[in-house]
Scaffold this motif. Structure first.
Motif, mmCIF file in Angstrom:
data_model
loop_
_atom_site.group_PDB
_atom_site.id
_atom_site.type_symbol
_atom_site.label_atom_id
_atom_site.label_comp_id
_atom_site.label_asym_id
_atom_site.label_seq_id
_atom_site.Cartn_x
_atom_site.Cartn_y
_atom_site.Cartn_z
ATOM 1 N N ASP A 1 -4.012 5.349 0.126
ATOM 2 C CA ASP A 1 -5.281 4.892 0.700
ATOM 3 C C ASP A 1 -6.396 5.217 -0.289
ATOM 4 O OD1 ASP A 1 -7.577 4.377 2.121
ATOM 5 O OD2 ASP A 1 -7.013 5.539 3.878
ATOM 6 N N ILE B 1 -15.338 -3.802 -2.772
ATOM 7 C CA ILE B 1 -14.443 -4.075 -1.648
ATOM 8 C C ILE B 1 -13.007 -4.313 -2.089
ATOM 9 C CG2 ILE B 1 -14.982 -6.558 -1.630
ATOM 10 C CD1 ILE B 1 -14.779 -6.369 1.465
ATOM 11 N N ASP B 2 -12.819 -4.933 -3.255
ATOM 12 C CA ASP B 2 -11.452 -5.196 -3.693
ATOM 13 C C ASP B 2 -10.856 -4.035 -4.477
ATOM 14 O OD1 ASP B 2 -10.654 -7.892 -2.750
ATOM 15 O OD2 ASP B 2 -12.509 -8.453 -3.749
ATOM 16 N N GLU C 1 0.836 -1.208 0.000
ATOM 17 C CA GLU C 1 0.000 0.000 0.000
ATOM 18 C C GLU C 1 0.868 1.254 0.000
ATOM 19 O OE1 GLU C 1 -3.492 2.243 2.603
ATOM 20 O OE2 GLU C 1 -3.296 0.056 2.694
ATOM 21 N N HIS D 1 -3.863 -2.496 -7.857
ATOM 22 C CA HIS D 1 -4.866 -2.469 -6.799
ATOM 23 C C HIS D 1 -4.587 -3.609 -5.826
ATOM 24 C CE1 HIS D 1 -7.607 0.232 -9.075
ATOM 25 N NE2 HIS D 1 -7.153 -0.404 -10.120
ATOM 26 N N TYR E 1 -3.056 -8.990 -5.222
ATOM 27 C CA TYR E 1 -3.064 -7.695 -5.883
ATOM 28 C C TYR E 1 -3.336 -7.916 -7.362
ATOM 29 C CZ TYR E 1 1.892 -8.689 -7.091
ATOM 30 O OH TYR E 1 3.056 -9.242 -7.557
ATOM 31 N N ARG F 1 -9.610 4.036 -0.125
ATOM 32 C CA ARG F 1 -10.841 3.494 0.444
ATOM 33 C C ARG F 1 -12.013 4.472 0.443
ATOM 34 N NH1 ARG F 1 -6.371 1.692 2.809
ATOM 35 N NH2 ARG F 1 -6.136 -0.553 3.225
ATOM 36 N N GLN G 1 -8.780 -1.646 -0.826
ATOM 37 C CA GLN G 1 -7.839 -2.339 0.052
ATOM 38 C C GLN G 1 -6.458 -1.690 0.019
ATOM 39 O OE1 GLN G 1 -8.898 -5.051 1.977
ATOM 40 N NE2 GLN G 1 -10.888 -4.425 1.151
ATOM 41 N N CYS H 1 -5.915 -6.266 -3.030
ATOM 42 C CA CYS H 1 -7.179 -6.991 -2.855
ATOM 43 C C CYS H 1 -7.160 -7.742 -1.524
ATOM 44 C CB CYS H 1 -7.386 -8.008 -3.982
ATOM 45 S SG CYS H 1 -7.224 -7.366 -5.652
ATOM 46 N N ARG H 2 -8.292 -8.335 -1.191
ATOM 47 C CA ARG H 2 -8.354 -9.236 -0.044
ATOM 48 C C ARG H 2 -7.489 -10.474 -0.303
ATOM 49 N NH1 ARG H 2 -14.445 -10.486 -0.113
ATOM 50 N NH2 ARG H 2 -14.007 -10.164 -2.338
#
Length: 490
Positions: free
Chosen positions: A244, A252-253, A241, A263, A270, A246, A256, A265-266
């Motif tokens: 941010d 949702i993905d 990261e 990007h 990525y 968010r 993150q 992801c959960r």
């Protein structure tokens, strides 16, 4: 060197689990055009929806950004640039009259992490100009760089411009011996700005397997087939990261965190992605790479696909399994059946009311957004149709159609930034005695175009529709038969 194939069971995933995944993708109506799953560097599942082909380069849209990131990483490894270098230091000849403190403080790092400081989307203001670098540097930088996330294709373009300045090469030329050739990726097409600088944030075309190879290199921390492509240190930065992202995000993905043109992801994953669902997903914890191309009407459909990947693939992983030939056969049948699901239904019956030359002729078309001026139909043996479309520019072309089968041809049509000659697969069918449907799959893009043409005496009405688009207008236009121009149907 092509990727090797293996059974998913050897990597802890059953063919039955994959069948459930693909069935769910189909049930959700997700317009996936190609899909490739790599486990441990080997292809354990692949799918192509006809008439698309795994080996045909696909327009990646913003997935291009991830390749630009790696180009920047290679240049960083070679000492050609530093992440803390100011953007303006590369372009002393392009500076605005007033150079603000925020512009002074904008660095390569900020371009990579999408926090250069612009408050709004500056893309329209930049690309309307001939000189995109000058236009970018002239934009107001409202926020201190590093303090505000704003996804920005022009920032990716500036990275490409910097790479071309410090290397003295076009970015594709720079990357051929450093990235594309080591991954056995053929020389790709990459669109440019009006001044010929690589677009960076868009416009790259690669095959699904090439995307998968790129993802495997990322998964292996910058190494491919034993060769170091980019440093593990850069990969770690790119996949961590840096911004941010968010605030105000529903998917949702996509909330993150954001790395260097990736990007987060959960599940520790990525991804790079592009409009309409182009995807390169890297999952280090699961030792998985997924490459996909798609024609999603909106990017919420990509979130649905990611949800299904996590539920039906990641959650189904376990120890190695004994292969089951029955489950493998069922999976292959499912994929074979699904591969033809998007094809138009052929209707070879020629309407009885039309003699061989019944609708053949030249039609003058009314004003329309595309500037189509004239259509000429020629019919042969009641089953073969040629359509000449005249715009008065490079799009002028004659396209073949056959009421009994698809036809491969070439046409000039849009990609990301400009018109390009490209492959097209054509289909023709009669919807009614007076209505002809022509379907064109531009298989180097997600674009599927349909022309619905209704005939009445010496007139026609043509409707142009496209499945997905960022800026291609749909329209309807009338046409009148040109009785003054000699026409021979042959």
């Amino acid at each position: 060197m092509e990727l090797t194939r293996d059974l998913p069971e050897n990597h802890g995933l059953s063919s039955q689990a994959l069948s459930r995944f693909f069935m769910e993708v189909r049930e959700q109506g997700l317009e996936v055009n190609s899909f490739m799953l790599l486990q441990g560097g080997k292809v354990t599942a692949e799918f192509t929806r006809m008439p698309y082909r795994l080996g045909t380069p696909q327009l990646l849209y913003s997935l291009s950004k991830s390749f630009t990131s790696i180009a920047a990483g290679i240049a960083w490894d070679e000492g050609l640039l530093k992440l803390e270098d100011s953007v303006i230091s590369f372009f002393p000849d392009k500076l605005p009259e007033v150079v603000t403190p925020n512009l002074v403080h904008m660095t390569v790092h900020h371009l990579l992490s999408m926090n250069a400081g612009h408050h709004c989307d500056i893309y329209p203001a930049v690309v309307k100009e001939q000189d995109w670098i000058t236009a970018f540097l002239a934009q107001q930088v409202e926020h201190e760089p590093g303090s505000y996330y704003r996804y920005s294709t022009p920032s990716s373009y500036m990275l490409a411009a910097i790479i071309e300045r410090v290397t003295g090469q076009k970015m594709t030329d720079y990357l051929m011996p450093r990235l594309f050739e080591p991954l056995d990726i053929p020389r790709p097409s990459w669109e440019t700005c009006p001044l010929g600088i690589t677009a960076g944030g868009m416009g790259l075309s690669l095959s699904t397997e090439s995307i998968a190879k790129f993802g495997q290199m990322l998964l292996d921390k910058g190494i491919y087939n034993g060769r170091r492509i980019v440093s593990a240190q850069y990969i770690e930065r790119a996949a961590s990261e840096q911004s941010d992202n968010r605030a105000g995000v529903e998917r949702i993905d996509s909330a993150q965190g954001y790395g260097y043109q990736f990007h987060l992801c959960r599940r520790g994953c990525y991804r790079g992605d592009g409009s309409f669902g182009q995807l390169c997903l890297v999952a280090p914890e699961q030792n998985i790479v997924i490459a996909a191309t798609a024609g999603f009407g909106n990017m919420s459909r990509l979130q649905v696909l990611l949800d299904l990947v996590f539920e039906y693939i990641f959650d189904a992983l376990g120890p190695a399994l004994l292969p089951d030939s029955g489950h493998q056969a069922s999976l292959q049948k499912l994929l074979s059946d699904w591969s033809t699901s998007a094809l138009p239904v052929l209707q070879p019956a020629f309407p009885g009311k039309w003699p061989v030359t019944g609708f053949g002729g030249i039609y003058l078309i009314s004003d329309n957004p595309h500037g189509l001026k004239r259509i000429t139909f020629t019919v042969k043996n009641k089953l073969k149709i040629t359509l000449q479309m005249v715009y008065g520019d490079e799009r002028d072309n004659v396209l073949p159609f056959d009421l009994t089968k698809p036809v491969c041809a070439e046409d000039v049509f849009y990609k990301d930034l400009a018109l390009h000659r490209q492959q097209v697969i054509t289909y023709a069918s009669w919807l009614a005695e007076e209505t002809l449907k022509l379907t064109l799959f531009y298989i180097e893009t997600p674009y599927m175009v349909t022309y619905i043409i209704g005939f009445t005496d010496d007139q026609l009405l043509v409707r142009f529709n496209i499945n997905v688009s960022l800026n291609i207008s749909e329209y309807s236009a009338a046409g009148n038969r040109d009785v003054n121009t000699p026409f021979i149907n042959c």
